[in-house]
Enzyme design. Structure first.
Site, PDB file in Angstrom:
ATOM      1  N   GLN A  93       0.851  -1.192   0.000  1.00 13.08           N
ATOM      2  CA  GLN A  93       0.000   0.000   0.000  1.00 13.08           C
ATOM      3  C   GLN A  93       0.887   1.242   0.000  1.00 13.08           C
ATOM      4  OE1 GLN A  93      -3.431  -0.620   3.086  1.00 13.08           O
ATOM      5  NE2 GLN A  93      -1.769  -1.984   3.657  1.00 13.08           N
ATOM      6  N   ASP A 137       6.261   4.898  -1.367  1.00  9.28           N
ATOM      7  CA  ASP A 137       7.563   5.532  -1.125  1.00  9.28           C
ATOM      8  C   ASP A 137       8.706   4.963  -1.944  1.00  9.28           C
ATOM      9  OD1 ASP A 137       8.084   3.068   0.171  1.00  9.28           O
ATOM     10  OD2 ASP A 137       7.598   3.904   2.149  1.00  9.28           O
ATOM     11  N   HIS A 176      -1.614   1.481  -4.140  1.00  3.72           N
ATOM     12  CA  HIS A 176      -1.961   2.900  -3.980  1.00  3.72           C
ATOM     13  C   HIS A 176      -1.006   3.829  -4.726  1.00  3.72           C
ATOM     14  CE1 HIS A 176      -4.316   1.788  -0.049  1.00  3.72           C
ATOM     15  NE2 HIS A 176      -4.962   1.452  -1.145  1.00  3.72           N
ATOM     16  N   ASN A 192       2.490  -6.324  13.422  1.00  4.94           N
ATOM     17  CA  ASN A 192       2.047  -4.937  13.590  1.00  4.94           C
ATOM     18  C   ASN A 192       2.048  -4.587  15.073  1.00  4.94           C
ATOM     19  OD1 ASN A 192       1.017  -2.708  11.859  1.00  4.94           O
ATOM     20  ND2 ASN A 192      -0.689  -2.755  13.296  1.00  4.94           N
TER      21      ASN A 192
HETATM   22  P1  OAD Z   1      -1.617   3.029   9.031  1.00  4.23           P
HETATM   23  O1  OAD Z   1      -0.983   4.274   9.551  1.00  4.23           O
HETATM   24  O2  OAD Z   1      -3.108   2.959   9.026  1.00  4.23           O
HETATM   25  O3  OAD Z   1      -1.124   1.766   9.869  1.00  4.23           O
HETATM   26  C1  OAD Z   1       0.248   1.554  10.094  1.00  4.23           C
HETATM   27  C2  OAD Z   1       0.383   0.517  11.205  1.00  4.23           C
HETATM   28  O4  OAD Z   1       1.757   0.236  11.390  1.00  4.23           O
HETATM   29  C3  OAD Z   1      -0.155   1.018  12.548  1.00  4.23           C
HETATM   30  O5  OAD Z   1      -1.120   0.088  13.032  1.00  4.23           O
HETATM   31  C4  OAD Z   1       1.090   1.069  13.462  1.00  4.23           C
HETATM   32  O6  OAD Z   1       0.820   0.620  14.770  1.00  4.23           O
HETATM   33  C5  OAD Z   1       2.047   0.131  12.765  1.00  4.23           C
HETATM   34  N1  OAD Z   1       3.472   0.499  12.910  1.00  4.23           N
HETATM   35  C6  OAD Z   1       4.062   1.679  12.654  1.00  4.23           C
HETATM   36  N2  OAD Z   1       5.399   1.617  12.820  1.00  4.23           N
HETATM   37  C7  OAD Z   1       5.662   0.342  13.224  1.00  4.23           C
HETATM   38  C8  OAD Z   1       6.852  -0.376  13.571  1.00  4.23           C
HETATM   39  N3  OAD Z   1       8.064   0.207  13.526  1.00  4.23           N
HETATM   40  N4  OAD Z   1       6.729  -1.670  13.942  1.00  4.23           N
HETATM   41  C9  OAD Z   1       5.504  -2.272  13.992  1.00  4.23           C
HETATM   42  N5  OAD Z   1       4.359  -1.661  13.664  1.00  4.23           N
HETATM   43  C10 OAD Z   1       4.433  -0.377  13.288  1.00  4.23           C
HETATM   44  O7  OAD Z   1      -0.998   2.759   7.577  1.00  4.23           O
HETATM   45  P2  OAD Z   1      -1.537   1.772   6.437  1.00  4.23           P
HETATM   46  O8  OAD Z   1      -2.232   0.600   7.014  1.00  4.23           O
HETATM   47  O9  OAD Z   1      -0.434   1.539   5.498  1.00  4.23           O
HETATM   48  O10 OAD Z   1      -3.959   5.017   1.513  1.00  4.23           O
HETATM   49  O11 OAD Z   1      -2.628   2.707   5.748  1.00  4.23           O
HETATM   50  C11 OAD Z   1      -3.396   2.204   4.713  1.00  4.23           C
HETATM   51  C12 OAD Z   1      -3.738   3.299   3.743  1.00  4.23           C
HETATM   52  O12 OAD Z   1      -4.360   4.402   4.426  1.00  4.23           O
HETATM   53  C13 OAD Z   1      -2.546   3.949   3.065  1.00  4.23           C
HETATM   54  O13 OAD Z   1      -2.058   3.190   1.988  1.00  4.23           O
HETATM   55  C14 OAD Z   1      -3.097   5.264   2.628  1.00  4.23           C
HETATM   56  C15 OAD Z   1      -3.847   5.642   3.883  1.00  4.23           C
HETATM   57  O14 OAD Z   1      -4.898   6.508   3.705  1.00  4.23           O
HETATM   58  C16 OAD Z   1      -4.519   6.017   0.826  1.00  4.23           C
HETATM   59  O15 OAD Z   1      -4.297   7.185   1.088  1.00  4.23           O
HETATM   60  C17 OAD Z   1      -5.437   5.594  -0.280  1.00  4.23           C
END
Ligand code: OAD
Ligand code: ZN
Length: 246
Positions: free
Chosen positions: A99, A102, A119, A218
């Site tokens: 998703q 980068d 995405h 996660n």
């Molecule tokens: P989120 O920000 O929703 O979720 C990222 C997850 O990674 C969170 O649950 C954090 O707890 C976890 N996390 C962060 N750093 C971490 C680490 N070092 N170790 C373990 N866990 C960690 O991001 P996405 O799920 O990617 O799409 O978001 C999905 C979509 O929402 C994106 O692609 C984007 C956004 O809106 C669009 O804009 C269409």
């Protein structure tokens, strides 16, 4: 431990499909969306129809993108990216579904055709009318010269980062390839995603239903933890660091 069980499952698997979200890139200095300090805790998303309709929305969208340029330009693959690239080179991972926008999977050694970007990609731009690609430098120059986000030199429609916004169509070929990969693997590993954005969040579940083992790595719990064979609520870099090889 979780890492040992993951190691066993990786060793037993023939075809592993990783599915990544913003959490894999936080150790690279790129904020995620929904954690404290995440992008959507600071800015409201600009939906696609608003971008299309409003010059003001396009200007704001591009100002946000330029403000992030140093962060994206400086980011290097982290331990998670490097571990997946090692498994790819070893022939265990045919492709990664992401998703993320980068470009860090490509930077870690995946061939571009083996990164399924659901995405899109924020390291270049496209006309939303005719699809012509533009470099960000060109957009920046035009923005600075005109004081406004530019339109396409060919068809005069707005130019946007090559990403998918809310309300924008999902890319057809990527959806089909992600579907086929999810249904053909025997181990599916969801890494660093809150699994709240659909249709992307459907792939872990789809893989599980098609018979794959499902691992979720996660920090925070997700809605699909209860159907996973292994859940690791721990830091991604620490969890996948041991799998960084050659
Ligand atoms: P989120 O920000 O929703 O979720 C990222 C997850 O990674 C969170 O649950 C954090 O707890 C976890 N996390 C962060 N750093 C971490 C680490 N070092 N170790 C373990 N866990 C960690 O991001 P996405 O799920 O990617 O799409 O978001 C999905 C979509 O929402 C994106 O692609 C984007 C956004 O809106 C669009 O804009 C269409
Ligand atoms: Zn155009």
């Amino acid at each position: 431990s979780g890492v040992e069980r993951l190691g066993g499952m990786i060793a037993e698997a023939r075809t592993i499909v990783p599915f990544t979200g913003a959490g894999i890139s936080t150790e690279c200095g790129i904020p995620d969306f929904r954690s404290p300090g995440g992008i959507w805790t600071r800015n409201r998303p600009i939906p696609f129809d608003e971008f299309v309709a409003s010059q003001e929305a396009r200007d704001e969208s591009w100002r946000r993108r330029f403000a992030m340029e140093e962060v994206f330009a400086a980011a290097k693959p982290g331990r998670g990216h490097r571990a997946l690239a090692s498994l790819y080179r070893a022939g265990k991972v045919p492709a990664v579904i992401t998703q993320n926008i980068d470009n860090l999977h490509q930077a870690s050694g995946f061939a571009p055709e083996h990164v399924i970007e659901l995405h899109g990609n924020t390291t270049y731009a496209r006309c939303i009318g005719c699809g012509q690609a533009y470099q960000l430098d060109w957009v920046k120059r035009r923005f600075d010269d005109d004081g406004a986000a530019p339109n396409c030199t060919t068809c005069d429609e707005p130019v946007k980062t090559a990403t998918i916004s809310f309300g924008q169509m999902m890319p057809d070929e990527e959806m089909q390839r992600a579907t086929a990969l999810s249904q053909a693997c025997d181990l599916f590993i969801a890494i660093g995603s809150s699994l709240v954005v659909w249709p992307a969040a459907g792939f872990p579940m789809m893989a599980r239903r098609a018979g794959a083992r499902l691992v979720i790595i996660n920090r925070e719990p997700t809605d699909q933890d209860d159907i996973a064979d292994l859940v690791i609520h721990h830091d991604i870099g620490e969890t996948l660091g041991p799998f960084v090889g050659n």
